[in-house]
Scaffold this active site. Sequence first.
Site: not given
Ligand code: SAH
Length: 254
Positions: A94, A174, A159, A121
């Site tokens: 994220p 698209d 795609r 986490e």
């Molecule tokens: N503690 C982290 C979130 C961990 S969620 C933070 O707050 O930034 C667990 C895993 O889910 C992450 O390591 C990532 O690989 C995935 N993940 C969660 N949200 C995501 C998103 N918006 N985009 C891509 N991967 C995501």
Amino acid sequence: MRFDVVSLFPDMFSVVRDAGVTGRAHKQNLWSLNAWNPRDYTHDVHRTVDDRPYGGGPGMVMLAEPLECAVEAAQACRSNAGLTQTAPVILMSPTGQRFDQAMAQELAAGPGAILICGRYEGIDQRFIDRCVTREVSLGDFVLSGGEIAALAIMDSVVRLLPGALNHADSALEDSFNDSLTGLLDSPHYTRPEHYLGQPVPAPLLSGHHVNIASWRRQQSLMLTASRRPDLIVKARNAGLLSKADEAFLKQLLA
Ligand code: SAH
């Protein structure tokens, strides 16, 4: 095109490999998929892949070593398979750069990627520092793992591969694509001509190709101006809006 995914839940990837457009493309050998489970690169009886965070706090953190070994295995397998171009190692996160169609197009032009799916986490930062070339986010929300983000990325890239789509489901028209100058797609209609009292818009029934194209373009402009004005600005700055587009937008805002 070859994707390697590093994930504790490799079974989740059958969806993109087996179903729909991406499944068909996989059968045609337009792309391949290999999954690497960090658990297979542990050395203890419990096959531990996570541990408590230094500094305290909730949740668990993924260990660096099983992840790095999984990436190395994927890289070795790629080069044994004769892939000479190094693939980017992309972490789903994220905190990464927001994924978009431009990134999908960029990946579609390359050799594929090694996609790292986090869980818990997060991931030991030293693995990220050593092995990851890029961090990508699916959007401003938090998933419980990177798998769904990796699936979304692979679907959007595959795609775009030549031959993946039939003429019937061509990507050219698209949203975000070049033929729409990066704008949103216009609404679609099919039979019946009247549905519960609602007719199909007249220009679509006219058989007049110029009028149809211009109706669709105006619908695109209208939708994009109301939902994603940022995309209008982007297209304008790239010099992609015609005089007719600008005149229509001016009239829309008046
Ligand atoms: N503690 C982290 C979130 C961990 S969620 C933070 O707050 O930034 C667990 C895993 O889910 C992450 O390591 C990532 O690989 C995935 N993940 C969660 N949200 C995501 C998103 N918006 N985009 C891509 N991967 C995501």
